[in-house]
Design a protein around this motif. Structure first.
Motif, PDB file in Angstrom:
ATOM      1  N   LEU A  60       0.812  -1.379  -0.017  1.00 12.56           N
ATOM      2  CA  LEU A  60      -0.003   0.298   0.226  1.00 12.56           C
ATOM      3  C   LEU A  60       0.672   0.866  -0.271  1.00 12.56           C
ATOM      4  O   LEU A  60       0.144   2.628  -0.512  1.00 12.56           O
ATOM      5  N   GLU A  61       2.067   1.077   0.770  1.00  7.23           N
ATOM      6  CA  GLU A  61       2.414   2.953   1.016  1.00  7.23           C
ATOM      7  C   GLU A  61       3.882   2.759  -0.488  1.00  7.23           C
ATOM      8  O   GLU A  61       3.491   3.865  -0.854  1.00  7.23           O
ATOM      9  N   GLN A  62       3.650   1.166  -1.669  1.00  2.57           N
ATOM     10  CA  GLN A  62       4.241   1.606  -2.706  1.00  2.57           C
ATOM     11  C   GLN A  62       3.177   2.122  -3.934  1.00  2.57           C
ATOM     12  O   GLN A  62       3.881   3.459  -4.931  1.00  2.57           O
ATOM     13  N   ALA A  63       2.414   1.688  -3.543  1.00  2.00           N
ATOM     14  CA  ALA A  63       1.242   2.137  -4.683  1.00  2.00           C
ATOM     15  C   ALA A  63       0.980   3.906  -4.225  1.00  2.00           C
ATOM     16  O   ALA A  63       1.178   4.773  -5.138  1.00  2.00           O
ATOM     17  N   MET A  64       0.839   4.346  -3.194  1.00  2.00           N
ATOM     18  CA  MET A  64       1.467   5.654  -2.644  1.00  2.00           C
ATOM     19  C   MET A  64       2.670   6.675  -3.720  1.00  2.00           C
ATOM     20  O   MET A  64       2.370   7.588  -4.134  1.00  2.00           O
ATOM     21  N   ILE A  65       2.888   5.366  -3.564  1.00  2.00           N
ATOM     22  CA  ILE A  65       4.323   6.485  -3.388  1.00  2.00           C
ATOM     23  C   ILE A  65       5.214   6.403  -4.960  1.00  2.00           C
ATOM     24  O   ILE A  65       5.160   7.400  -5.408  1.00  2.00           O
TER      25      ILE A  65
END
Length: 232
Positions: A113-118
């Motif tokens: 989920l963090e990577q998708a935001m980044i």
């Protein structure tokens, strides 16, 4: 293994409690075996503070009378984390996914989920990143996006909140996520102008699909309601 369907459902601005009721209805339908497909909800909320399992009222820096005057609700939840703010201009995504069946570890799910935001931020050349000490997504020393999830019998719900064109003032009324002296930021603040929410939503869908290796099928909200007998 046969591919598990995953529906991408975009909602209009939705009150927090209604969105939570919908998530719980999907979770119950999945856990009972009546619904096979995973569901990812994409929406915005009216102004609200939500409290996590670790609490958060102690990190609210204004009075109930002040919040009443500003018409900002405070809602307890069973998600992970502490207090946070939701409001118009913030991209909220609730992945209701059978992570057990998909063999995704909770820690890897949160990292995804963090990577998708980044990656969504990178579409506008915004250099977001992670902080080893604190979950979520950061831009310099300021927090750009938050994550708080719950997993029930292997099915995730709650999710992420990414500040796109969010009004930053309400974050000054709390210690965001229980972190003292942390300041929040947004795409709009970094770029000096607003970002199209529809485009941000599309980018988020694209990157979630890539990060988790999931094919998304767009489903109108009314069809989802019908499949789980939910009254919005």
């Amino acid at each position: 293994m046969r591919e598990i369907p995953c529906w991408w459902v975009e909602l209009p601005e939705t009150k927090y409690q209604k969105a939570l009721d919908l998530q719980l209805a999907v979770v119950e339908s999945k856990n009972s075996g009546r619904l096979e497909a995973d569901v990812i909800l994409c929406l915005e909320h009216p102004r609200v503070f939500t409290l996590g399992r670790r609490g958060g009222r102690e990190n609210l820096c204004v009075s109930d009378d002040f919040l009443s005057e500003k018409k900002v609700a405070v809602m307890p939840t069973d998600r992970g984390g502490n207090i946070t703010y939701h409001g118009p201009g913030q991209l909220v995504v609730y992945p209701i996914i059978d992570i057990k069946r998909r063999r995704i570890k909770v820690v890897d799910f949160v990292s995804g989920l963090e990577q998708a935001m980044i990656r969504t931020a990178a579409h506008w050349d915004i250099p977001a990143g992670t902080d080893p000490a604190n979950r979520g997504v950061w831009l310099g020393g300021n927090k750009l996006g938050s994550i708080g999830i719950t997993v029930r019998r292997g099915v995730s719900f709650h999710g992420l909140a990414l500040n796109v064109n969010t009004d930053m003032e309400p974050f000054d009324w709390i210690n965001p996520c229980g972190l003292d002296r942390v300041r929040m930021t947004s795409f709009e603040r970094h770029m000096g102008g607003p970002v199209p929410m529809e485009e941000a939503c599309g980018e988020m869908a694209r990157h979630l699909s890539v990060v988790f290796g999931i094919s998304l099928t767009t489903l109108p909200a009314e069809q989802l309601y019908g499949k789980i007998a939910f009254k919005m």
